[in-house]
Design an enzyme around this catalytic site. Structure first.
Site, PDB file in Angstrom:
ATOM      1  N   ILE A 289       7.864  -2.539   2.077  1.00  0.00           N
ATOM      2  CA  ILE A 289       6.980  -3.706   1.966  1.00  0.00           C
ATOM      3  C   ILE A 289       7.581  -4.880   2.736  1.00  0.00           C
ATOM      4  O   ILE A 289       8.529  -5.536   2.264  1.00  0.00           O
ATOM      5  CB  ILE A 289       6.710  -4.067   0.480  1.00  0.00           C
ATOM      6  CG1 ILE A 289       6.173  -2.828  -0.259  1.00  0.00           C
ATOM      7  CG2 ILE A 289       5.728  -5.238   0.382  1.00  0.00           C
ATOM      8  CD1 ILE A 289       4.993  -2.131   0.409  1.00  0.00           C
ATOM      9  N   THR A 290       7.002  -5.132   3.914  1.00  0.00           N
ATOM     10  CA  THR A 290       7.514  -6.217   4.760  1.00  0.00           C
ATOM     11  C   THR A 290       7.354  -7.539   4.020  1.00  0.00           C
ATOM     12  O   THR A 290       6.288  -7.820   3.467  1.00  0.00           O
ATOM     13  CB  THR A 290       6.757  -6.240   6.105  1.00  0.00           C
ATOM     14  OG1 THR A 290       6.848  -4.951   6.688  1.00  0.00           O
ATOM     15  CG2 THR A 290       7.360  -7.276   7.051  1.00  0.00           C
TER      16      THR A 290
ATOM     17  N   GLU B 152       1.508  -0.276   9.681  1.00  0.00           N
ATOM     18  CA  GLU B 152       0.052  -0.528   9.678  1.00  0.00           C
ATOM     19  C   GLU B 152      -0.734   0.637  10.297  1.00  0.00           C
ATOM     20  O   GLU B 152      -1.756   0.447  10.956  1.00  0.00           O
ATOM     21  CB  GLU B 152      -0.273  -1.881  10.314  1.00  0.00           C
ATOM     22  CG  GLU B 152       0.432  -2.991   9.536  1.00  0.00           C
ATOM     23  CD  GLU B 152      -0.157  -4.348   9.660  1.00  0.00           C
ATOM     24  OE1 GLU B 152      -1.363  -4.462   9.865  1.00  0.00           O
ATOM     25  OE2 GLU B 152       0.612  -5.303   9.527  1.00  0.00           O
TER      26      GLU B 152
ATOM     27  N   GLY C  87      23.292   0.068  33.069  1.00  0.00           N
ATOM     28  CA  GLY C  87      24.283   0.020  31.973  1.00  0.00           C
ATOM     29  C   GLY C  87      24.190  -1.273  31.181  1.00  0.00           C
ATOM     30  O   GLY C  87      24.386  -1.284  29.959  1.00  0.00           O
TER      31      GLY C  87
ATOM     32  N   SER D 135       0.724   5.829  15.207  1.00  0.00           N
ATOM     33  CA  SER D 135      -0.128   6.102  16.381  1.00  0.00           C
ATOM     34  C   SER D 135      -1.080   7.265  16.080  1.00  0.00           C
ATOM     35  O   SER D 135      -2.228   7.270  16.534  1.00  0.00           O
ATOM     36  CB  SER D 135       0.740   6.470  17.585  1.00  0.00           C
ATOM     37  OG  SER D 135       1.386   5.319  18.062  1.00  0.00           O
TER      38      SER D 135
ATOM     39  N   LEU E 277       0.840  -1.209   0.000  1.00  0.00           N
ATOM     40  CA  LEU E 277       0.000   0.000   0.000  1.00  0.00           C
ATOM     41  C   LEU E 277       0.874   1.258   0.000  1.00  0.00           C
ATOM     42  O   LEU E 277       0.670   2.181  -0.782  1.00  0.00           O
ATOM     43  CB  LEU E 277      -0.908  -0.019   1.248  1.00  0.00           C
ATOM     44  CG  LEU E 277      -1.793   1.198   1.483  1.00  0.00           C
ATOM     45  CD1 LEU E 277      -2.886   1.287   0.409  1.00  0.00           C
ATOM     46  CD2 LEU E 277      -2.483   1.123   2.868  1.00  0.00           C
TER      47      LEU E 277
ATOM     48  N   ILE F 231      15.826  -0.474  34.323  1.00  0.00           N
ATOM     49  CA  ILE F 231      16.006  -1.452  35.412  1.00  0.00           C
ATOM     50  C   ILE F 231      17.342  -2.181  35.264  1.00  0.00           C
ATOM     51  O   ILE F 231      18.031  -2.457  36.243  1.00  0.00           O
ATOM     52  CB  ILE F 231      14.809  -2.451  35.436  1.00  0.00           C
ATOM     53  CG1 ILE F 231      13.546  -1.721  35.906  1.00  0.00           C
ATOM     54  CG2 ILE F 231      15.107  -3.661  36.326  1.00  0.00           C
ATOM     55  CD1 ILE F 231      12.255  -2.504  35.753  1.00  0.00           C
TER      56      ILE F 231
ATOM     57  N   ASP G   8      -7.834  -3.137   9.448  1.00  0.00           N
ATOM     58  CA  ASP G   8      -8.562  -3.329  10.720  1.00  0.00           C
ATOM     59  C   ASP G   8      -8.140  -4.652  11.369  1.00  0.00           C
ATOM     60  O   ASP G   8      -8.020  -4.751  12.596  1.00  0.00           O
ATOM     61  CB  ASP G   8     -10.078  -3.355  10.490  1.00  0.00           C
ATOM     62  CG  ASP G   8     -10.649  -1.966  10.189  1.00  0.00           C
ATOM     63  OD1 ASP G   8      -9.947  -0.967  10.425  1.00  0.00           O
ATOM     64  OD2 ASP G   8     -11.804  -1.909   9.715  1.00  0.00           O
TER      65      ASP G   8
ATOM     66  N   ARG H  94      20.028  -9.002  40.624  1.00  0.00           N
ATOM     67  CA  ARG H  94      20.991  -7.901  40.783  1.00  0.00           C
ATOM     68  C   ARG H  94      20.903  -7.331  42.208  1.00  0.00           C
ATOM     69  O   ARG H  94      19.810  -7.017  42.695  1.00  0.00           O
ATOM     70  CB  ARG H  94      20.663  -6.809  39.764  1.00  0.00           C
ATOM     71  CG  ARG H  94      21.383  -5.507  39.961  1.00  0.00           C
ATOM     72  CD  ARG H  94      22.819  -5.592  39.501  1.00  0.00           C
ATOM     73  NE  ARG H  94      23.489  -4.309  39.699  1.00  0.00           N
ATOM     74  CZ  ARG H  94      24.743  -4.092  39.361  1.00  0.00           C
ATOM     75  NH1 ARG H  94      25.471  -5.057  38.824  1.00  0.00           N
ATOM     76  NH2 ARG H  94      25.290  -2.911  39.568  1.00  0.00           N
TER      77      ARG H  94
HETATM   78  N1  CAA Z   1     -13.590  -0.107   6.854  1.00  0.00           N
HETATM   79  C1  CAA Z   1     -14.377   0.075   5.763  1.00  0.00           C
HETATM   80  N2  CAA Z   1     -14.350   1.199   5.006  1.00  0.00           N
HETATM   81  C2  CAA Z   1     -13.506   2.170   5.401  1.00  0.00           C
HETATM   82  C3  CAA Z   1     -12.660   2.054   6.502  1.00  0.00           C
HETATM   83  C4  CAA Z   1     -12.724   0.842   7.258  1.00  0.00           C
HETATM   84  N3  CAA Z   1     -11.964   0.647   8.316  1.00  0.00           N
HETATM   85  N4  CAA Z   1     -11.922   3.176   6.630  1.00  0.00           N
HETATM   86  C5  CAA Z   1     -12.304   3.995   5.628  1.00  0.00           C
HETATM   87  N5  CAA Z   1     -13.245   3.384   4.885  1.00  0.00           N
HETATM   88  C6  CAA Z   1     -13.934   3.919   3.713  1.00  0.00           C
HETATM   89  C7  CAA Z   1     -14.724   5.171   4.059  1.00  0.00           C
HETATM   90  O1  CAA Z   1     -16.016   4.836   4.516  1.00  0.00           O
HETATM   91  C8  CAA Z   1     -14.759   5.926   2.740  1.00  0.00           C
HETATM   92  O2  CAA Z   1     -15.740   5.342   1.922  1.00  0.00           O
HETATM   93  P1  CAA Z   1     -16.559   6.274   0.839  1.00  0.00           P
HETATM   94  O3  CAA Z   1     -15.519   6.774  -0.136  1.00  0.00           O
HETATM   95  O4  CAA Z   1     -17.524   5.299   0.223  1.00  0.00           O
HETATM   96  O5  CAA Z   1     -17.193   7.363   1.641  1.00  0.00           O
HETATM   97  C9  CAA Z   1     -13.388   5.566   2.140  1.00  0.00           C
HETATM   98  O6  CAA Z   1     -12.948   4.360   2.764  1.00  0.00           O
HETATM   99  C10 CAA Z   1     -12.363   6.647   2.392  1.00  0.00           C
HETATM  100  O7  CAA Z   1     -12.334   6.877   3.781  1.00  0.00           O
HETATM  101  P2  CAA Z   1     -11.811   8.251   4.394  1.00  0.00           P
HETATM  102  O8  CAA Z   1     -12.445   9.375   3.670  1.00  0.00           O
HETATM  103  O9  CAA Z   1     -11.921   8.160   5.876  1.00  0.00           O
HETATM  104  O10 CAA Z   1     -10.277   8.169   3.941  1.00  0.00           O
HETATM  105  P3  CAA Z   1      -9.064   9.134   4.268  1.00  0.00           P
HETATM  106  O11 CAA Z   1      -8.346   9.427   3.007  1.00  0.00           O
HETATM  107  O12 CAA Z   1      -9.498  10.271   5.134  1.00  0.00           O
HETATM  108  O13 CAA Z   1      -8.058   8.146   5.059  1.00  0.00           O
HETATM  109  C11 CAA Z   1      -7.106   7.015   6.903  1.00  0.00           C
HETATM  110  C12 CAA Z   1      -8.368   7.440   6.159  1.00  0.00           C
HETATM  111  C13 CAA Z   1      -7.628   6.300   8.143  1.00  0.00           C
HETATM  112  C14 CAA Z   1      -6.193   8.142   7.287  1.00  0.00           C
HETATM  113  C15 CAA Z   1      -6.332   5.998   5.986  1.00  0.00           C
HETATM  114  O14 CAA Z   1      -5.718   6.640   4.896  1.00  0.00           O
HETATM  115  C16 CAA Z   1      -5.274   5.193   6.728  1.00  0.00           C
HETATM  116  O15 CAA Z   1      -5.587   4.213   7.413  1.00  0.00           O
HETATM  117  N6  CAA Z   1      -3.986   5.605   6.597  1.00  0.00           N
HETATM  118  C17 CAA Z   1      -2.902   4.806   7.142  1.00  0.00           C
HETATM  119  C18 CAA Z   1      -2.422   3.812   6.141  1.00  0.00           C
HETATM  120  C19 CAA Z   1      -1.718   2.669   6.773  1.00  0.00           C
HETATM  121  O16 CAA Z   1      -2.144   2.122   7.790  1.00  0.00           O
HETATM  122  N7  CAA Z   1      -0.646   2.225   6.127  1.00  0.00           N
HETATM  123  C20 CAA Z   1       0.059   1.076   6.577  1.00  0.00           C
HETATM  124  C21 CAA Z   1       0.661   0.365   5.418  1.00  0.00           C
HETATM  125  S1  CAA Z   1       0.681  -1.353   5.552  1.00  0.00           S
HETATM  126  C22 CAA Z   1       2.042  -1.766   6.442  1.00  0.00           C
HETATM  127  O17 CAA Z   1       2.581  -1.012   7.190  1.00  0.00           O
HETATM  128  C23 CAA Z   1       2.417  -3.178   6.267  1.00  0.00           C
HETATM  129  C24 CAA Z   1       3.701  -3.661   6.780  1.00  0.00           C
HETATM  130  O18 CAA Z   1       4.715  -3.524   6.177  1.00  0.00           O
HETATM  131  C25 CAA Z   1       3.704  -4.467   8.036  1.00  0.00           C
END
Ligand code: CAA
Length: 381
Positions: A157-158, A364, A341, A367, A125, A338, A241, A269
């Site tokens: 990309i993990t 993912e 050194g 915070s 992503l 705790i 999620d 210790r």
């Molecule tokens: N479930 C279902 N639908 C969802 C949703 C969810 N949890 N979250 C958002 N949506 C839907 C919304 O309802 C909306 O739908 P419509 O267009 O039909 O209205 C659409 O998605 C867009 O939602 P938002 O307008 O809320 O989107 P946004 O642009 O404001 O972004 C955000 C929301 C939460 C900031 C999102 O961009 C986000 O989660 N960003 C972080 C990305 C992330 O976690 N990246 C991690 C990469 S993966 C990784 O790290 C892997 C690894 O290597 C281990």
């Protein structure tokens, strides 16, 4: 409300604990030092059914629930956080969405081999200029005749350099008020896919991440589109999620390792006439570490319980992830304190937990993004 684990959940936790103690923990320091990809551990996790824990057996998985996944992830990550995240990416970021949105043909080709641990999947992503603001990616897919042509790049990309298959998110439509995206799934050895060398990182050294490049990669809708056309962003969000429960569980494992080492060290210790465990300054730190760890675990198990019930759990996953990851950093910080050194040297291993904990606050969803999700849920009409 029931806080009891089922017999099956206890059995899975004990199996994971035994495997982690016997096979994973003895190797963790070496994996961290050399940044060696743990090929043999990934294979063994597959044999235990831990690479597709919540996928039904007919598709190569173990058919367990999300609560069991949390329990197993904590045990594996307590021993080695790198091995934990490899397990987490394959389970929650890859197998879960293929099971949820894949056609039967896609499940046969892309799910069964990964859920059974014979092959590995990854999730792409993030891009160099689009992390938290995930919708604004530039990677794009264009229809050309019957084909789809993919161009762009994804970074951090993990498992990217080891994965056999990848789920890539790409802009599929630019007109209209909002960008639309597709989720695409395909083998990483297709012409036009290139993998960069692994990133050099602060922690989780053995869990390689890298940049993937896509140059005119030829795909088609039937075989490679995962889920409905132009609904890829929702596929990504729903997947995260679930993924955030996995990272919260990884944080639990890191925090527990730091706490257990601190308790053992404090009893051994000696200072001011006895073990430092007799000092209230140390006792209070241990008390706070244990309480935060328990609170993090309860939040994480609640999110998993909701996922198992089929209920929406976006906010609860975000709460679990933000609390567990920040608690892991605080707990690992206190563990170093705790140990004094010795905690700052590599000899006792707590500095590894501190370095490994930091990434759980970032990947993912940072915070800050978890707080955005929580606040949006609290404030909606
Ligand atoms: N479930 C279902 N639908 C969802 C949703 C969810 N949890 N979250 C958002 N949506 C839907 C919304 O309802 C909306 O739908 P419509 O267009 O039909 O209205 C659409 O998605 C867009 O939602 P938002 O307008 O809320 O989107 P946004 O642009 O404001 O972004 C955000 C929301 C939460 C900031 C999102 O961009 C986000 O989660 N960003 C972080 C990305 C992330 O976690 N990246 C991690 C990469 S993966 C990784 O790290 C892997 C690894 O290597 C281990």
């Amino acid at each position: 409300m029931n806080f009891e684990l089922t017999e099956e959940q206890k059995m899975i936790r004990d199996t994971a604990r035994d495997f982690a103690n016997r096979e994973v923990e003895p190797k963790a320091a070496e994996l961290d030092k050399t940044a060696r990809w743990p090929t043999e551990l990934v294979k063994q996790l597959g044999e235990l059914g831990f690479m597709g824990m919540a996928i039904p057996q007919e598709w190569g998985g173990a058919g367990f629930d999300a609560v069991s996944y949390v329990l197993a992830m904590e045990e594996i990550s307590r021993a080695c956080a790198s091995t934990g995240v490899i397990m987490s990416v394959n389970n929650s970021l890859y197998c879960d969405p293929v099971y949820k949105w894949g056609s039967d043909d896609q499940k046969k080709q892309y799910l069964t081999p990964c859920a059974s641990g014979q092959k590995l999947g990854c999730f792409a992503l993030t891009e160099p200029m689009s992390g938290s603001d995930a919708q604004t990616m530039v990677t794009a897919v264009e229809p050309v005749g019957d084909d789809l042509i993919l161009n762009g790049s994804k970074n951090f990309i993990t498992c990217g350099d080891h994965a056999d298959f990848v789920i890539v998110f790409a802009v599929s439509q630019r007109d209209g008020k909002k960008l639309k995206h597709d989720a695409l799934i395909f083998p990483t050895d297709l012409p036009g896919v290139t993998k960069a060398p692994p990133d050099v990182k602060l922690g989780i050294h053995a869990a390689h991440s890298c940049t993937l490049y896509f140059e005119n990669v030829k795909l088609n809708r039937k075989e490679h589109l995962l889920g409905p056309e132009h609904q890829g962003f929702k596929v990504a969000m729903v997947t995260l999620d679930g993924g955030r429960i996995g990272i919260a569980s990884q944080a639990l494992g890191i925090a527990r390792a730091a706490l257990e080492k601190s308790i053992a060290y404090a009893k051994e210790r000696k200072a001011f006439g006895g073990p430092i465990a007799n000092l209230q300054a140390i006792q209070f730190m241990i008390a706070d570490m244990a309480t935060e760890l328990d609170a993090a675990r309860l939040l994480t198990l609640r999110a998993a319980y909701l996922k198992d019930k089929g209920a929406r759990h976006s906010m609860e996953s975000a709460q679990a992830k933000v609390f567990a990851s920040e608690a892991a950093t605080r707990i690992a910080h206190k563990a170093i304190q705790i140990h004094g050194g010795y905690g700052y040297t590599v000899e006792y291993g707590v500095e590894r937990h501190y370095r490994d904990a930091r990434i759980t606050e970032i990947y993912e969803g940072t915070s800050e993004i978890q707080r955005v999700v929580i606040a949006a849920n609290m404030l909606k009409d």
